[in-house]
Design a protein around this motif. Structure first.
Motif, PDB file in Angstrom:
ATOM      1  N   LEU A  27      28.152  49.213  27.821  1.00  5.57           N
ATOM      2  CA  LEU A  27      28.004  50.208  26.758  1.00  5.57           C
ATOM      3  C   LEU A  27      26.619  50.132  26.115  1.00  5.57           C
ATOM      4  O   LEU A  27      26.006  51.163  25.812  1.00  5.57           O
TER       5      LEU A  27
ATOM      6  N   GLN B  80      23.807  53.075  26.159  1.00  2.00           N
ATOM      7  CA  GLN B  80      23.222  53.567  24.913  1.00  2.00           C
ATOM      8  C   GLN B  80      21.700  53.531  24.976  1.00  2.00           C
ATOM      9  O   GLN B  80      21.028  54.471  24.524  1.00  2.00           O
TER      10      GLN B  80
ATOM     11  N   LEU C  70      25.292  57.297  26.866  1.00  3.01           N
ATOM     12  CA  LEU C  70      26.609  56.885  26.433  1.00  3.01           C
ATOM     13  C   LEU C  70      27.509  58.115  26.399  1.00  3.01           C
ATOM     14  O   LEU C  70      27.077  59.183  25.963  1.00  3.01           O
TER      15      LEU C  70
END
Length: 207
Positions: free
Chosen positions: A106, A110, A115
Motif C-alpha cells: 500500500l 501510494q 493507490l
C-alpha cells in the motif's frame, strides 16, 4: 489517484497454516465459490506474497481485502475499515510478516500515486495464531459468512455485477486445502503437534 482502470481487486491475505491467520484466505475462497462477477473483477488468494501483489493493487480502482487484524478488540470481533484508514490499520500491531508485506504494498502504491481510490478492509480480531496446522477458531469461522455478505453488498453499491453461482465449489486453491478436507485430516487438539503438522513432517532419512 489514478483513474485509468475500472477494475476491482478482491484479496484474501494470510496463512492457512497458522490457525486464525487463515481467515482472509477462507473468506475469499468462500466468496469465489458462492458468487460470480463481471469481467472487471479479480478474486485472488494473496496469501503472504507481499510486494508481489503490487502490480495487481496498482491496476485496481477499487480494492476489498479480507484479513485477520489485531484491532485490540474482543476476539472474533469483525470491523470494517475504509479508504485512507486501511494502510494505518494494516500497519498497526502487526501480527505477522504478511501484514508487514501488505503495508509495504500500500505504501508503494501510494508513492506511485496509484493507490486504489476506494478501499475496504474486512477484518476480524483473531483468537489464536500460534497453532501451526491448526484451523480457524469457532468465533472466527463464524465471521466468514457475514464478511462475504459485506463484500457482496459493497460490490453491488459500486455497481459491480454479482450473481450466485449454480455450483459452489472451491476454485482458488487445490481441493486438498479446502476447509472441510483440511480440518478432517487434522489430529484432535490434544494430539496435535504445536511445532509442526505431522502430516507434513518426515523422520530423518525419509523422503
Amino acid at each position: 489517484m489514478h483513474t485509468q482502470s475500472s477494475s476491482v481487486l478482491i484479496l484474501g491475505i494470510g496463512n492457512l497454516l497458522w490457525a486464525d491467520e487463515g481467515f482472509g484466505v477462507r473468506c475469499v475462497e468462500a466468496l469465489d465459490a458462492a458468487w460470480q462477477f463481471g469481467a472487471e473483477v479479480t478474486v485472488m488468494d494473496g496469501g503472504t506474497q507481499g510486494l508481489y501483489l503490487l502490480p495487481y493493487v496498482t491496476e485496481a480502482r477499487r480494492l476489498i481485502v479480507f484479513d485477520a487484524v489485531d484491532y485490540g478488540l474482543e476476539p472474533g470481533t469483525m470491523r470494517l475499515v475504509e479508504d485512507g484508514e486501511v494502510p494505518r490499520f494494516m500497519g498497526a500491531k502487526k501480527m505477522s510478516l504478511h501484514q508487514t508485506g501488505f503495508q509495504e504494498v500500500l505504501a508503494s502504491a501510494q508513492m506511485l500515486d496509484r493507490l486504489p481510490e476506494s478501499m475496504l478492509l474486512i477484518g476480524v480480531q483473531p483468537v489464536e495464531l500460534d497453532d501451526f496446522g491448526g484451523s480457524l477458531r469457532a468465533v472466527v469461522r463464524a465471521c466468514i459468512e457475514p464478511a462475504v455478505a459485506h463484500a457482496v453488498a459493497r460490490l453491488r453499491r459500486w455497481g459491480v455485477s454479482v450473481e450466485p453461482r449454480a455450483d459452489a465449489v472451491l476454485r482458488l486453491n487445490d481441493v486438498a486445502l479446502a476447509m472441510d478436507a483440511y480440518e478432517a485430516g487434522r489430529p484432535p487438539p490434544e494430539a496435535a503437534c504445536r511445532h509442526g503438522d505431522l502430516r507434513f513432517v518426515t523422520t530423518s532419512g525419509e523422503t
